[in-house]
Design a protein around this motif. Sequence first.
Motif, PDB file in Angstrom:
ATOM      1  N   ARG A 160       1.140  -1.057   0.186  1.00 36.99           N
ATOM      2  CA  ARG A 160      -0.110  -0.158  -0.316  1.00 36.99           C
ATOM      3  C   ARG A 160       0.905   1.716   0.029  1.00 36.99           C
ATOM      4  N   LEU A 161       1.465   1.170   1.061  1.00 34.22           N
ATOM      5  CA  LEU A 161       2.493   2.598   0.771  1.00 34.22           C
ATOM      6  C   LEU A 161       3.505   2.489  -0.557  1.00 34.22           C
ATOM      7  N   LEU A 162       4.042   2.003  -1.500  1.00 36.62           N
ATOM      8  CA  LEU A 162       4.398   1.877  -2.358  1.00 36.62           C
ATOM      9  C   LEU A 162       3.310   2.970  -3.104  1.00 36.62           C
ATOM     10  N   ASN A 163       2.612   1.913  -3.165  1.00 37.98           N
ATOM     11  CA  ASN A 163       1.814   2.188  -4.092  1.00 37.98           C
ATOM     12  C   ASN A 163       1.470   3.926  -3.928  1.00 37.98           C
ATOM     13  N   GLU A 164       1.378   4.426  -2.682  1.00 37.75           N
ATOM     14  CA  GLU A 164       1.215   5.869  -2.745  1.00 37.75           C
ATOM     15  C   GLU A 164       2.067   5.975  -3.285  1.00 37.75           C
ATOM     16  N   LEU A 165       3.232   6.437  -2.645  1.00 36.46           N
ATOM     17  CA  LEU A 165       4.594   6.290  -2.800  1.00 36.46           C
ATOM     18  C   LEU A 165       4.711   6.713  -4.140  1.00 36.46           C
ATOM     19  N   THR A 166       4.732   5.780  -4.865  1.00 31.18           N
ATOM     20  CA  THR A 166       4.985   6.171  -6.456  1.00 31.18           C
ATOM     21  C   THR A 166       3.870   7.237  -6.804  1.00 31.18           C
ATOM     22  N   LYS A 167       2.322   6.649  -6.460  1.00 31.75           N
ATOM     23  CA  LYS A 167       1.639   8.361  -6.848  1.00 31.75           C
ATOM     24  C   LYS A 167       2.174   9.905  -6.828  1.00 31.75           C
ATOM     25  N   ALA A 168       2.621   9.314  -5.040  1.00 34.39           N
ATOM     26  CA  ALA A 168       2.964  10.879  -4.641  1.00 34.39           C
ATOM     27  C   ALA A 168       3.882  11.804  -5.073  1.00 34.39           C
ATOM     28  N   LEU A 169       4.939  10.720  -6.301  1.00 41.51           N
ATOM     29  CA  LEU A 169       5.830  11.233  -6.595  1.00 41.51           C
ATOM     30  C   LEU A 169       5.970  11.511  -7.724  1.00 41.51           C
ATOM     31  N   GLU A 170       4.600  10.743  -8.584  1.00 39.85           N
ATOM     32  CA  GLU A 170       3.710  11.175 -10.067  1.00 39.85           C
ATOM     33  C   GLU A 170       3.684  12.633 -10.088  1.00 39.85           C
ATOM     34  N   GLN A 171       3.120  13.173  -9.052  1.00 37.46           N
ATOM     35  CA  GLN A 171       2.456  14.590  -8.622  1.00 37.46           C
ATOM     36  C   GLN A 171       2.900  15.667  -9.886  1.00 37.46           C
ATOM     37  N   GLN A 172       2.742  16.979 -10.097  1.00 45.77           N
ATOM     38  CA  GLN A 172       2.781  17.697 -10.437  1.00 45.77           C
ATOM     39  C   GLN A 172       4.170  18.495  -9.734  1.00 45.77           C
ATOM     40  N   SER A 173       3.313  18.807  -8.859  1.00 40.32           N
ATOM     41  CA  SER A 173       4.015  19.754  -7.434  1.00 40.32           C
ATOM     42  C   SER A 173       3.815  18.646  -6.224  1.00 40.32           C
ATOM     43  N   VAL A 174       5.078  17.937  -6.051  1.00 40.97           N
ATOM     44  CA  VAL A 174       5.046  16.450  -4.900  1.00 40.97           C
ATOM     45  C   VAL A 174       5.505  17.219  -3.693  1.00 40.97           C
ATOM     46  N   ASP A 175       4.946  16.881  -3.263  1.00 40.71           N
ATOM     47  CA  ASP A 175       4.497  16.902  -1.060  1.00 40.71           C
ATOM     48  C   ASP A 175       5.394  16.264  -0.642  1.00 40.71           C
ATOM     49  N   PHE A 176       6.250  16.899  -0.412  1.00 41.95           N
ATOM     50  CA  PHE A 176       7.167  16.120  -0.206  1.00 41.95           C
ATOM     51  C   PHE A 176       7.478  15.379   1.569  1.00 41.95           C
ATOM     52  N   LYS A 177       5.447  16.449   1.669  1.00 45.05           N
ATOM     53  CA  LYS A 177       5.945  16.259   3.535  1.00 45.05           C
ATOM     54  C   LYS A 177       4.663  14.858   3.052  1.00 45.05           C
ATOM     55  N   ARG A 178       4.021  14.290   2.278  1.00 47.98           N
ATOM     56  CA  ARG A 178       2.918  13.860   2.443  1.00 47.98           C
ATOM     57  C   ARG A 178       4.409  12.363   1.836  1.00 47.98           C
ATOM     58  N   VAL A 179       5.046  12.243   1.344  1.00 48.73           N
ATOM     59  CA  VAL A 179       5.971  11.594   0.386  1.00 48.73           C
ATOM     60  C   VAL A 179       7.198  10.977   2.242  1.00 48.73           C
ATOM     61  N   ASP A 180       7.426  11.457   2.951  1.00 49.70           N
ATOM     62  CA  ASP A 180       8.208  11.640   3.993  1.00 49.70           C
ATOM     63  C   ASP A 180       7.335  10.829   4.853  1.00 49.70           C
ATOM     64  N   ALA A 181       6.302  11.224   4.765  1.00 48.83           N
ATOM     65  CA  ALA A 181       5.311  10.159   5.943  1.00 48.83           C
ATOM     66  C   ALA A 181       4.719   9.185   5.571  1.00 48.83           C
ATOM     67  N   HIS A 182       4.538   9.279   4.471  1.00 46.20           N
ATOM     68  CA  HIS A 182       4.775   7.540   4.614  1.00 46.20           C
ATOM     69  C   HIS A 182       6.199   6.321   4.245  1.00 46.20           C
ATOM     70  N   VAL A 183       7.268   6.891   4.087  1.00 46.94           N
ATOM     71  CA  VAL A 183       8.839   6.665   4.133  1.00 46.94           C
ATOM     72  C   VAL A 183       8.581   6.031   5.702  1.00 46.94           C
ATOM     73  N   HIS A 184       8.152   7.395   6.437  1.00 42.88           N
ATOM     74  CA  HIS A 184       8.400   6.851   7.963  1.00 42.88           C
ATOM     75  C   HIS A 184       7.603   5.825   8.582  1.00 42.88           C
ATOM     76  N   GLN A 185       6.274   5.293   7.973  1.00 41.23           N
ATOM     77  CA  GLN A 185       6.003   4.445   7.954  1.00 41.23           C
ATOM     78  C   GLN A 185       6.150   3.153   7.585  1.00 41.23           C
ATOM     79  N   LEU A 186       6.630   3.187   6.549  1.00 36.04           N
ATOM     80  CA  LEU A 186       7.900   1.957   5.916  1.00 36.04           C
ATOM     81  C   LEU A 186       8.415   1.375   7.040  1.00 36.04           C
TER      82      LEU A 186
END
Lengths: 152, 149
Positions: free
Chosen positions: B55-81
């Motif tokens: 689930r987290l890997l999918n979320e990360l993929t989506k988050a990094l594909e965004q036009q404007s990447v939300d690094f806080k969100r990415v970080d939160a997912h990585v933190h969980q992983l």
Amino acid sequence: MVLGNGASSSSLNMKSGEDKVNSNKNLSVLVVDDDPLIRMLHDMHLKKFGLNPQVVEDGKKAVDLFRIGASFDLILMDKEMPVMNGVEATKELRDMGINSMIVGVTSRGLEIEMQDFMESGLDFCFEKPLTPDMITFLLNELNKKNDDDNND
Amino acid sequence: MDLVQLQRQLVDYKTSLYNEGFLDEQFTQLQELQDENNPDFVVEVVSLFFEDSERLLNELTKALEQQSVDFKRVDAHVHQLKGSSSSIGAQRVQKVCIAFRNYCEEQNIEGCVKCLQQVRHEYSLVKTKLESMFQLQQQILSAGGSIPM
């Protein structure tokens, strides 16, 4: 935590393994963590010591439990959680006058962050993951605390 | 293959996983929590780890594909992983997560994308290895043997 005059904690350590498990049944524990894997792990760790923890997934749920009158001897509080994080939840509980033992269990290892967490009102703060040694330590501290309370 | 050979194969396999850094002490702790009352504990926890991670890997993929990447969100997912991989002892996954978080802090998209690839790779490696290990264990149990610790 201060030991009263003449209080001796050495007598507590003479319990046999089985006694320990049985006496722990009277202690109530709350696990607060947003990660289901951690909740499962901590639950199992605690069960090995004869404890039967309640588990919730964020700080607000923990606070709500206390508001409706539940109480716990020990709270294991994660730091990073949605809705209400560990720092906020701990502050809230202390403001409510709760003096259960609150132990931060966090994956953030930076000194300053653990300090911030401690300052919100924790009794102790450990880095994840929980280990049997930590639980033994906490149970000993809890027994000492309960003894103090009884000796007042 | 007879039972003793299977058991030896399992011990060797497990040892190699530790030596190659796929698993660490945390996994050992996990196994120690398993007992007759909870005979499937390790498999349950690891399955949860697989679900969570995917689930987290999918979320990360989506988050990094965004036009404007939300690094806080990415970080939160990585933190969980990072948290869950560390809890089950998936050391190599955890290590990539640490590097990943540094790139998040620097808001370095290239670095993040590279780390995502790396973490996917490490995750699929450890998944395959754990599944092989569980299969071996199952073979031993089916043959009437017990799992050497």
